[in-house]
Design an enzyme around this catalytic site. Sequence first.
Site, mmCIF file in Angstrom:
data_model
loop_
_atom_site.group_PDB
_atom_site.id
_atom_site.type_symbol
_atom_site.label_atom_id
_atom_site.label_comp_id
_atom_site.label_asym_id
_atom_site.label_seq_id
_atom_site.Cartn_x
_atom_site.Cartn_y
_atom_site.Cartn_z
ATOM 1 N N SER A 294 12.390 -111.198 -26.257
ATOM 2 C CA SER A 294 11.133 -110.886 -25.349
ATOM 3 C C SER A 294 10.181 -109.891 -25.963
ATOM 4 C CB SER A 294 11.767 -110.615 -24.049
ATOM 5 O OG SER A 294 10.703 -110.640 -22.906
ATOM 6 N N ASP A 305 3.481 -110.900 -38.278
ATOM 7 C CA ASP A 305 2.076 -111.494 -38.491
ATOM 8 C C ASP A 305 0.866 -110.717 -39.150
ATOM 9 O OD1 ASP A 305 3.566 -113.548 -37.655
ATOM 10 O OD2 ASP A 305 2.378 -113.926 -35.771
ATOM 11 N N LYS A 319 13.370 -115.647 -26.482
ATOM 12 C CA LYS A 319 13.080 -115.562 -25.230
ATOM 13 C C LYS A 319 11.631 -115.246 -25.055
ATOM 14 C CE LYS A 319 12.935 -114.034 -20.839
ATOM 15 N NZ LYS A 319 11.617 -113.642 -20.214
#
Length: 548
Positions: A294, A305, A319
């Site tokens: 999460s 990224d 999640k």
Amino acid sequence: MKRPWKQAAIFLFLLALIGGGLFGDRVLALTDEARDTLRVYTDLVTVAHQRYGGEVSYRDLVYASIQGMLRELDPHTSFLPPKAYTGMRERQQSSFYGLGILVGVRNGQLTVISPIEGTPASRLGMRAGDIIDTIEGEPTEQMSLDEAVDRLKGPKDTEVNITIVRRGLDEPLQLAVTRAEIPQTTVRLAYMLDERTGYMQISDFGRGTGHEVSEALDKLRDEGMERLLVDLRNNGGGLLDQAIEVADQFLGEGSQIVETRGRTRDSFQSFRASDKYPDLELPVIMLVNRGTASAAEILSGAVQDHDVGLVVGTPTWGKGLVQTVYSLSYGAGLALTTAKYYTPSGRLIQRDYSSFFDYYNYDPLAEDPRDAVRDDLDPSEIFTTDLGREVYGGGGITPDVIVEPNEFTPFQQYLFARSAYFGFAVDYASKLSKESIASWQPPPELIAEFESWLIEEDIATRQKLDEELATDDVRALAVRQIHGEILNSALGQEARHRVVAQGDEQILKALQMFDQAGDLLARRLKLDQADGEPRQTAQLEEAGAPQG
């Protein structure tokens, strides 16, 4: 069961079903279909309560039906009965009132793992290994860990009476402890692993995590940090706004942190880094595993990224459902999935949950997309970072470098389960002064003493020990664990971790990858210089405090 509870229980269910609890005082008009369906439900509850072959309360019927309804939605939407909702809200706070101890169940007994420095427990001399035998005269052996913790907490400046059983003492200790404010920290550890490397362990994302991370970074910089290892292993997530606050400290101004997408217009939100914090500009490695989920996946995914750090370890849980927590009537709550999380490159964090069995029995090392032939990969699950590196979707964050955790033999796992290293260390430390523990080093005869203790405690036989403690690796792990627990008894968790980390394969491998992380940072900075101008910062929308 009194009739008022019947009415209240059914009303509570109706609130959860039609959304009355979600919208405050707003009155919702019901369709004929909804009225007919709700009439069938109230008839069912009444008949089941009156005619079922055993005793069943309206509360049980209503709560079970709510859980059944929510199971049809997704694995993470959940109804929170009043006690669970209160507990969740307490865990999100940055402090509570209590004694100031880390506790756990060891061999079926409520045991102090470590007192927190400067708290009432520490000032009264409570030690690691102390067994809390009673709380307000009631034996703890029948209490769950949560029940015991609830009883130790309470209003500020109130007293709680406990009985402590300590090895080496003939009689239990009777203590009256005055509760005080206890910081509920989420940055559990922040120290220098070596002269150049800062280490930070974030356990979850609570109300104060962003501020704690900022303070930890300042502390490590002052101590000479030139590179940073962030440990997100077993970090199950927490508050979205705090994940954004932490990511803001690692990313350049204007960099996207996460995007949420859902069914309604207000569920589409994009969160970007501000200019609130100075650029970190240090090689960063984030350590993740199957327990990373999460909000922790939001942070590690954004770092990966944007190429500001390497992600190392094993694939994360996956999640990526946004839970917005709503207050219902009668003190209950509802954690409702309202959107999904996407990383800056567009990867959906959430794993497939069409089969709940497969979802909860997930093996993150069963498949590594980088081991597959490129043609066999679904092109829609291949994404690129700012520097053009390939990253993979399909759920969770796949690390840049896979490093598997330590493998323990069945006997080592058995010793951990019996708290053998901890128990022996507590006994051993009781014979040492607190001052001497700081400089204590394991003597050559330590393993022999440990073996004798295991036999005396009926944990293992001599034959078993001769078979299982014969290799250098197994003996070295035992020495590290015992050394760490002895230091913990007098100096706390950081001292323990410094020793145990010396045998942590994932930490040791991560330390070997900082040259690679440094090269990645250099390329990232070169790209920023080529851009010429800082990226435009988007306006942050108010996120509230959904559960991540």
